[in-house]
Enzyme design. Structure first.
Site, short mmCIF file in Angstrom:
data_model
loop_
_atom_site.label_atom_id
_atom_site.label_comp_id
_atom_site.label_asym_id
_atom_site.label_seq_id
_atom_site.Cartn_x
_atom_site.Cartn_y
_atom_site.Cartn_z
N ASP A 44 4.14 14.37 -2.63
CA ASP A 44 3.61 12.88 -2.61
C ASP A 44 3.40 12.19 -1.14
O ASP A 44 2.49 11.51 -1.08
CB ASP A 44 4.55 12.19 -3.46
CG ASP A 44 4.34 12.47 -5.06
OD1 ASP A 44 3.17 13.13 -5.36
OD2 ASP A 44 5.28 11.86 -5.70
N GLY A 45 4.35 12.36 -0.17
CA GLY A 45 4.31 12.07 1.11
C GLY A 45 2.91 12.28 1.78
O GLY A 45 2.34 11.57 2.46
N ASN A 114 1.42 2.53 -2.09
CA ASN A 114 2.58 2.42 -3.17
C ASN A 114 3.27 1.06 -3.28
O ASN A 114 3.20 0.45 -4.16
CB ASN A 114 3.63 3.43 -2.77
CG ASN A 114 3.42 4.77 -3.23
OD1 ASN A 114 2.50 5.05 -4.12
ND2 ASN A 114 4.09 5.82 -2.71
N LEU A 159 10.79 1.50 -9.09
CA LEU A 159 11.38 2.26 -10.25
C LEU A 159 12.79 2.23 -9.85
O LEU A 159 13.89 1.97 -10.83
CB LEU A 159 10.94 3.41 -10.77
CG LEU A 159 11.35 4.01 -12.13
CD1 LEU A 159 11.48 2.95 -13.28
CD2 LEU A 159 11.08 5.29 -12.57
#
Length: 255
Positions: A44-45, A114, A159
């Site tokens: 993801d990074g 994000n 989250l």
């Protein structure tokens, strides 16, 4: 979608680089500047990095997981890649635009896919005032920090800070405190995507705070403004059975 020109990019890991070499040997490819679609190999990074590099062009990005979490990635599979790209579904995302002003008066602008997070720099808790569209909604939040998350980023740091997971297309942003001390029971808010959020740092010299937009960090801030940049569109490609909306829905039922 057109997949005539494919570019392969990879994270700087042995696994991702080896995958890039195998795919480049198997399928015709070009450089990212001339590609119709970019295949990103990593986690993801690395996907976030690839999206930032392609912001000006808006070329679709199809990720294959060669990392750890891989929430923004598809399963790694070298077979029938052009066919998979042809039927891939597009998730169109808008980043957050951050404008941070330091206590020295310097202004820094950055985009975040994000979240934009404010974090205390020392042992002392931060004291942060919050305005929404010019109206003071939180005179003073005493905390470790606070963040604004997009739907795509709501299942990441947001989250972990006990913020809500937001469906893609919900047109809302999550405003989530990080270890709030006062008011202790405040759990954050859902804001319309059109809202402009302004954070004012109280006692900024004594209680320094940094602002982070993805991987851009600004230290010793005095004020930060955050809004959704509707003029910028980022295109992520997902296999139909595992599109981003389905992944976010599934995440809400994880134990």
């Amino acid at each position: 979608m057109t997949t005539q020109n494919i570019a392969f990019v990879a994270a700087d890991t042995e696994e991702a680089q080896a995958a890039r070499q195998r795919l480049a040997a198997r399928y015709p490819s070009t450089d990212p500047e001339n590609a119709d679609v970019i295949v990103a190999l990593g986690g993801d990074g690395f996907m976030i990095e690839t999206l930032h590099r392609s912001i000006k062009r808006g070329v679709p990005i199809y990720g294959m997981n060669c990392g750890t979490v891989g929430f923004l990635m598809n399963q790694y599979d070298e077979s029938d890649l052009p066919a998979r790209l042809a039927v891939a579904q597009v998730a169109r995302l808008h980043p957050l635009a951050m404008t941070a002003r330091t206590i020295e008066g310097k202004t820094v602008r950055a985009l975040a896919l994000n979240e934009v997070s404010l974090l205390r720099e020392t042992r002392q808790a931060a004291k942060i005032g919050i305005r929404i569209d010019g109206v003071v909604r939180m005179p003073e939040l005493v905390c470790d920090g606070v963040l604004v998350a997009t739907p795509a980023g709501s299942s990441a740091y947001n989250l972990s800070a006990h913020g809500p997971i937001l469906p893609i297309g919900s047109n809302v942003l999550a405003l989530t405190p990080i270890s709030a001390f006062r008011p202790r029971r405040w759990r954050g808010a859902l804001l319309p995507h059109s809202a402009e959020i302004t954070f004012v740092i109280h006692e900024s010299a004594k209680r320094p705070v940094s602002a982070v937009a993805d991987y851009t960090e600004v230290r010793n801030i005095a004020e930060v403004r955050v809004r959704e940049d509707r003029g910028t569109v980022l295109n992520l490609l997902f296999d139909p059975a595992h599109n981003l909306e389905e992944r976010i829905l599934m995440e809400q039922f994880q134990a």
